[in-house]
Scaffold this motif. Sequence first.
Motif, PDB file in Angstrom:
ATOM      1  N   THR A 184      37.662  17.182  15.202  1.00 43.12           N
ATOM      2  CA  THR A 184      37.478  16.678  16.559  1.00 43.12           C
ATOM      3  C   THR A 184      36.013  16.761  16.965  1.00 43.12           C
ATOM      4  O   THR A 184      35.212  17.429  16.317  1.00 43.12           O
ATOM      5  N   HIS A 185      35.695  16.055  18.056  1.00 38.06           N
ATOM      6  CA  HIS A 185      34.370  16.207  18.663  1.00 38.06           C
ATOM      7  C   HIS A 185      34.505  16.784  20.076  1.00 38.06           C
ATOM      8  O   HIS A 185      33.526  16.817  20.828  1.00 38.06           O
ATOM      9  N   GLU A 186      35.715  17.264  20.406  1.00 37.76           N
ATOM     10  CA  GLU A 186      35.988  17.756  21.748  1.00 37.76           C
ATOM     11  C   GLU A 186      36.293  19.259  21.720  1.00 37.76           C
ATOM     12  O   GLU A 186      37.257  19.686  21.091  1.00 37.76           O
ATOM     13  N   MET A 187      35.470  20.037  22.424  1.00 37.90           N
ATOM     14  CA  MET A 187      35.678  21.485  22.438  1.00 37.90           C
ATOM     15  C   MET A 187      36.974  21.852  23.150  1.00 37.90           C
ATOM     16  O   MET A 187      37.585  22.891  22.853  1.00 37.90           O
ATOM     17  N   HIS A 188      37.422  21.016  24.067  1.00 34.71           N
ATOM     18  CA  HIS A 188      38.696  21.262  24.741  1.00 34.71           C
ATOM     19  C   HIS A 188      39.837  21.368  23.723  1.00 34.71           C
ATOM     20  O   HIS A 188      40.723  22.219  23.854  1.00 34.71           O
ATOM     21  N   VAL A 233      30.107  24.419  23.732  1.00 37.01           N
ATOM     22  CA  VAL A 233      30.635  25.404  24.672  1.00 37.01           C
ATOM     23  C   VAL A 233      30.380  24.966  26.109  1.00 37.01           C
ATOM     24  O   VAL A 233      31.213  25.149  26.999  1.00 37.01           O
ATOM     25  N   LYS A 234      29.247  24.326  26.330  1.00 37.36           N
ATOM     26  CA  LYS A 234      28.903  23.850  27.671  1.00 37.36           C
ATOM     27  C   LYS A 234      29.893  22.798  28.165  1.00 37.36           C
ATOM     28  O   LYS A 234      30.103  22.644  29.368  1.00 37.36           O
ATOM     29  N   GLN A 235      30.548  22.064  27.236  1.00 41.47           N
ATOM     30  CA  GLN A 235      31.565  21.091  27.639  1.00 41.47           C
ATOM     31  C   GLN A 235      32.674  21.756  28.444  1.00 41.47           C
ATOM     32  O   GLN A 235      33.247  21.150  29.353  1.00 41.47           O
ATOM     33  N   ILE A 236      32.990  22.996  28.112  1.00 46.96           N
ATOM     34  CA  ILE A 236      34.087  23.705  28.754  1.00 46.96           C
ATOM     35  C   ILE A 236      33.601  24.631  29.863  1.00 46.96           C
ATOM     36  O   ILE A 236      34.155  24.651  30.955  1.00 46.96           O
ATOM     37  N   MET A 237      32.553  25.395  29.588  1.00 48.51           N
ATOM     38  CA  MET A 237      32.154  26.474  30.498  1.00 48.51           C
ATOM     39  C   MET A 237      30.929  26.159  31.332  1.00 48.51           C
ATOM     40  O   MET A 237      30.519  26.991  32.138  1.00 48.51           O
ATOM     41  N   GLY A 238      30.346  24.961  31.170  1.00 49.73           N
ATOM     42  CA  GLY A 238      29.038  24.762  31.753  1.00 49.73           C
ATOM     43  C   GLY A 238      28.029  25.564  30.952  1.00 49.73           C
ATOM     44  O   GLY A 238      28.279  25.934  29.819  1.00 49.73           O
TER      45      GLY A 238
END
Length: 342
Positions: free
Chosen positions: A198-202, A241-246
Amino acid sequence: MISIKGLTKTFTTSNNRITAVDDLTLDIKDGEIFGVIGYSGAGKSTFVRLLNRLEEPSAGQVIINDQDITALNSNQLRLTRQEIGMIFQHFNLLWSRTVTDNIAFPLEISGVPKQEREERVQELINLVGLNGRENAYPSQLSGGQKQRVGIARALANRPKVLLCDEATSALDPETTNAILDLLVDINAKLGLTIILITHEMHVIRKISNQVAVMEEGKIVEQGDVLDVFLRPEQPVTKKFVKQIMGSNGDDGAEELVNTYDSGKIVRLHFIGDTTNQALISQMARSFNIDINILQGKITQMQQGAYGTLFVQMDGEKAEIDRAITYITDETSVEVEVVRNVE
């Protein structure tokens, strides 16, 4: 156990040579959900196609259950592929076949008798939640239903490994979560190993136990998902990580910090069960300090929750220090003093 040793794939064009997978070595435990994440061009899709030799490796070994996949001849590979299921981003269904016939297709190829085939297909329809859609054609299905057909088809021959190549990228967020929940359920019920590209951290944080981060054909960071979230080392990992947590949960925190002129500004990291602790109220009762919550965020992962909370502790310096020592010594919450403003 899946053991990958020195796996390399080089493509030669008229102008140059491109190394899509570069000397990759990796071990994946039986029964775990292993995520591989990378941006476009990182080599992750090529990597997963090397595992069942949809792409032929230029060098290296792929060993699954003590069998070297890279050493098999075409007949041996055909049989071994029955133990390696695969689902794709764009479903790859046969549009002239119904749901039932799509799921039955690999069983037909394997020569499974008709009655046994029909029983297996019905098991899979029940497993993936497609009851009532047995006679529908792909054009009559939603994206999530199409992917459920793809999952059922990949499971038809009772594989030990399931490869997922961007399996949720074409789906909306709600459908993505439903498919991820289904994969977790399948992993628990069947005990098969899932490798998730995947390319999505979610996607990674929701269902994976372990994660490898790919960049330019190499694994640049690897480990337990919670550890990678807590302590990302490489720039590419920090971006994910910033994708999820800022920005580690502190978007806008610098501006907040600068508005206070007393006490200490502290960042608290809550991990797993500690996210459910009533720490702030305990601190307010136990120490003669004022606590002002500035900003916070909690995200849920397969191994538990991870949260970041910024607070201002105001009062006598000795009392604030006592409170911080208590958190450090008596709880599993991690403490970072961001700024002394007394």
